[in-house]
Design an enzyme around this catalytic site. Structure first.
Site, PDB file in Angstrom:
ATOM      1  N   HIS A 174       1.048  -1.250   0.180  1.00 10.14           N
ATOM      2  CA  HIS A 174      -0.142  -0.031   0.128  1.00 10.14           C
ATOM      3  C   HIS A 174       0.879   1.426  -0.082  1.00 10.14           C
ATOM      4  O   HIS A 174       0.274   2.183  -0.522  1.00 10.14           O
ATOM      5  CB  HIS A 174      -0.936  -0.075   1.196  1.00 10.14           C
ATOM      6  CG  HIS A 174      -1.938  -1.133   0.948  1.00 10.14           C
ATOM      7  ND1 HIS A 174      -2.621  -1.668   2.043  1.00 10.14           N
ATOM      8  CD2 HIS A 174      -2.449  -1.816   0.067  1.00 10.14           C
ATOM      9  CE1 HIS A 174      -3.413  -2.547   1.672  1.00 10.14           C
ATOM     10  NE2 HIS A 174      -3.349  -2.842   0.211  1.00 10.14           N
ATOM     11  N   HIS A 230      -7.953  -7.852  -8.280  1.00  8.86           N
ATOM     12  CA  HIS A 230      -8.644  -8.637  -6.814  1.00  8.86           C
ATOM     13  C   HIS A 230      -8.479  -7.604  -5.692  1.00  8.86           C
ATOM     14  O   HIS A 230      -7.725  -7.249  -5.119  1.00  8.86           O
ATOM     15  CB  HIS A 230      -7.666  -9.559  -6.520  1.00  8.86           C
ATOM     16  CG  HIS A 230      -7.109 -10.594  -7.403  1.00  8.86           C
ATOM     17  ND1 HIS A 230      -6.717 -10.408  -8.783  1.00  8.86           N
ATOM     18  CD2 HIS A 230      -7.675 -11.930  -7.539  1.00  8.86           C
ATOM     19  CE1 HIS A 230      -6.566 -11.484  -9.489  1.00  8.86           C
ATOM     20  NE2 HIS A 230      -7.062 -12.474  -9.045  1.00  8.86           N
ATOM     21  N   SER A 266      -6.649  -1.540  -0.363  1.00 10.50           N
ATOM     22  CA  SER A 266      -6.363  -0.761  -1.568  1.00 10.50           C
ATOM     23  C   SER A 266      -7.309   0.031  -2.291  1.00 10.50           C
ATOM     24  O   SER A 266      -7.093   1.134  -2.748  1.00 10.50           O
ATOM     25  CB  SER A 266      -5.851  -1.695  -2.685  1.00 10.50           C
ATOM     26  OG  SER A 266      -6.430  -2.855  -2.585  1.00 10.50           O
ATOM     27  N   GLU A 284     -13.869  -7.973  -7.981  1.00 10.69           N
ATOM     28  CA  GLU A 284     -13.977  -8.688  -6.897  1.00 10.69           C
ATOM     29  C   GLU A 284     -14.941 -10.077  -6.954  1.00 10.69           C
ATOM     30  O   GLU A 284     -15.878  -9.757  -7.115  1.00 10.69           O
ATOM     31  CB  GLU A 284     -14.011  -8.252  -5.372  1.00 10.69           C
ATOM     32  CG  GLU A 284     -14.472  -9.072  -4.179  1.00 10.69           C
ATOM     33  CD  GLU A 284     -13.145 -10.165  -3.797  1.00 10.69           C
ATOM     34  OE1 GLU A 284     -12.128  -9.559  -3.694  1.00 10.69           O
ATOM     35  OE2 GLU A 284     -13.142 -11.178  -3.764  1.00 10.69           O
ATOM     36  N   GLY A 340     -11.138 -11.104 -12.044  1.00 12.87           N
ATOM     37  CA  GLY A 340     -10.435 -10.025 -12.444  1.00 12.87           C
ATOM     38  C   GLY A 340      -9.348 -10.126 -13.654  1.00 12.87           C
ATOM     39  O   GLY A 340      -9.091  -9.339 -14.403  1.00 12.87           O
ATOM     40  N   ASP A 397      -3.301  -8.223  -7.280  1.00 12.35           N
ATOM     41  CA  ASP A 397      -3.109  -8.769  -6.145  1.00 12.35           C
ATOM     42  C   ASP A 397      -4.012  -9.933  -5.523  1.00 12.35           C
ATOM     43  O   ASP A 397      -5.006 -10.066  -4.683  1.00 12.35           O
ATOM     44  CB  ASP A 397      -3.356  -7.380  -5.240  1.00 12.35           C
ATOM     45  CG  ASP A 397      -3.260  -7.752  -3.744  1.00 12.35           C
ATOM     46  OD1 ASP A 397      -2.289  -8.626  -3.520  1.00 12.35           O
ATOM     47  OD2 ASP A 397      -3.832  -7.199  -2.847  1.00 12.35           O
TER      48      ASP A 397
HETATM   49  N1  SAM Z   1      -6.037  -5.839  -2.962  1.00 11.34           N
HETATM   50  C1  SAM Z   1      -6.801  -5.879  -1.549  1.00 11.34           C
HETATM   51  C2  SAM Z   1      -6.025  -4.857  -0.736  1.00 11.34           C
HETATM   52  O1  SAM Z   1      -4.773  -4.771  -0.921  1.00 11.34           O
HETATM   53  O2  SAM Z   1      -6.655  -4.444   0.112  1.00 11.34           O
HETATM   54  C3  SAM Z   1      -6.690  -7.306  -1.135  1.00 11.34           C
HETATM   55  C4  SAM Z   1      -6.923  -8.592  -2.039  1.00 11.34           C
HETATM   56  S1  SAM Z   1      -6.878  -9.986  -1.495  1.00 11.34           S
HETATM   57  C5  SAM Z   1      -5.103 -10.223  -1.632  1.00 11.34           C
HETATM   58  C6  SAM Z   1      -7.344 -10.805  -2.908  1.00 11.34           C
HETATM   59  C7  SAM Z   1      -8.872 -11.137  -3.287  1.00 11.34           C
HETATM   60  O3  SAM Z   1      -8.988 -11.624  -4.195  1.00 11.34           O
HETATM   61  C8  SAM Z   1      -9.724 -11.605  -2.234  1.00 11.34           C
HETATM   62  O4  SAM Z   1     -10.508 -10.783  -1.616  1.00 11.34           O
HETATM   63  C9  SAM Z   1     -10.565 -12.835  -2.941  1.00 11.34           C
HETATM   64  O5  SAM Z   1     -11.785 -12.903  -2.708  1.00 11.34           O
HETATM   65  C10 SAM Z   1     -10.295 -12.229  -4.376  1.00 11.34           C
HETATM   66  N2  SAM Z   1     -10.408 -13.096  -5.487  1.00 11.34           N
HETATM   67  C11 SAM Z   1      -9.737 -14.331  -5.590  1.00 11.34           C
HETATM   68  N3  SAM Z   1      -9.891 -14.688  -6.754  1.00 11.34           N
HETATM   69  C12 SAM Z   1     -10.352 -13.818  -7.559  1.00 11.34           C
HETATM   70  C13 SAM Z   1     -10.624 -13.654  -9.052  1.00 11.34           C
HETATM   71  N4  SAM Z   1     -10.442 -14.736  -9.853  1.00 11.34           N
HETATM   72  N5  SAM Z   1     -10.939 -12.532  -9.431  1.00 11.34           N
HETATM   73  C14 SAM Z   1     -11.254 -11.574  -8.617  1.00 11.34           C
HETATM   74  N6  SAM Z   1     -11.077 -11.696  -7.115  1.00 11.34           N
HETATM   75  C15 SAM Z   1     -10.748 -12.853  -6.886  1.00 11.34           C
END
Ligand code: SAM
Length: 280
Positions: free
Chosen positions: A18, A41, A101, A119, A145, A165
């Site tokens: 971040h 993500h 993020s 998401e 994503g 991410d």
């Molecule tokens: N980027 C966020 C942050 O920094 O605050 C954190 C994201 S977290 C590491 C990863 C997220 O991706 C989770 O909420 C999960 O549910 C989601 N996720 C998993 N597979 C996904 C996909 N194929 N497409 C979109 N989101 C997905």
């Protein structure tokens, strides 16, 4: 899809990611032309630090819990201040929260800028909608994503940042991320892309970098940061980010930020590395 970011929100890896996110968005803001922020993500946007998830692991106490009370002297204060000022009102809530993020990006976008967030997890998406739904300039997509990114680039503004991410729960995630980035970069070679990744096995992280470079992607900066020696078992101790087309000041800013951050968050064997992948 079992990953729940609330267990990890505000940990050293989030802080590392971040801070970089805030520095790149501040660079994009330096010119009046509009830009677009795309996130593959997004997570749920806001995390309660005393919740059953975050409170159980308390990973945040070794991340934002250490950084927020530390007082970096200038010029570090200028580099870290924007991120810390965004987090401060959330940390001061009762119970304390941590902004992910999407909220950090929202705080740094101007009226002319737009953000697209994907998401896939239904519960995380509902929370994200509660936090950011209906905000001007924000579009939320309950979709994969990787599929979203291929459809969203190039953005009409022709300048902006993509944050990739993923949870990295699935062994095929490195390949999926590299494949999608390769395709997106061919459609929009001028975009800034940041991919965060865990470093449990340094050889796997290095192979990921080679995978990106072999796709012809140019100007890839690799940053890694650890609080202690990495191990295949949890807890995570080292992570990294590959940044394609980083702002020209980012490497020198990282050289100032990461040693200080390692001293602040280090728990055993802190360290960092900053280098360009060959052929940039
Ligand atoms: N980027 C966020 C942050 O920094 O605050 C954190 C994201 S977290 C590491 C990863 C997220 O991706 C989770 O909420 C999960 O549910 C989601 N996720 C998993 N597979 C996904 C996909 N194929 N497409 C979109 N989101 C997905």
């Amino acid at each position: 899809m079992n990953y729940r970011h609330e267990f990890h929100a505000g940990n050293f890896a989030d802080v590392f990611k971040h801070i970089l996110l805030s520095r790149i968005l501040l660079y994009l803001r330096a010119k009046p032309a509009a830009f677009r922020y795309i996130e593959t993500h997004a997570g749920s946007g806001l995390y309660e630090l005393a919740s059953a998830g975050a409170g159980k692991t308390a990973e945040w106490s070794g991340g934002i819990g250490r950084l927020a009370p530390a007082s970096p002297a200038p010029p570090l204060r200028e580099l870290l201040g924007p991120y810390l000022e965004i987090e401060a009102p959330f940390l001061q809530k009762d119970p304390p929260h941590y902004a992910g993020s999407p909220l950090i990006a929202k705080a740094l976008l101007r009226r002319q800028d737009k953000m697209l967030l994907c998401e896939l997890h239904p519960r995380a998406f509902e929370k994200l909608k509660a936090v950011l739904g209906g905000e001007p300039g924000v579009k939320l997509f309950a979709m994969d994503g990787y599929m979203g990114l291929r459809a969203f680039v190039p953005p009409k503004e022709r300048r902006g940042l993509v944050l990739i991410d993923p949870p990295f729960e699935d062994p095929g995630e490195f390949e999926a991320a590299a494949d999608t980035l390769g395709k997106a970069w061919r459609k929009w070679p001028g975009g800034i892309y940041m991919i965060w990744h865990p470093v449990k096995d340094p050889a796997a992280a290095a192979a990921f970098g080679r995978n990106l470079a072999q796709r012809g992607i140019k100007r890839i900066l690799r940053l890694e940061f650890q609080v202690s020696r990495p191990a295949l078992q949890l807890p995570l101790a080292r992570c990294g980010a590959f940044i394609v087309n980083p702002p020209y000041l980012l490497p020198s800013e990282a050289k100032r930020i990461l040693p200080w951050l390692a001293a602040c968050l280090g728990a055993g064997e802190p360290g960092f590395s900053i280098n360009w992948l060959e052929g940039h």
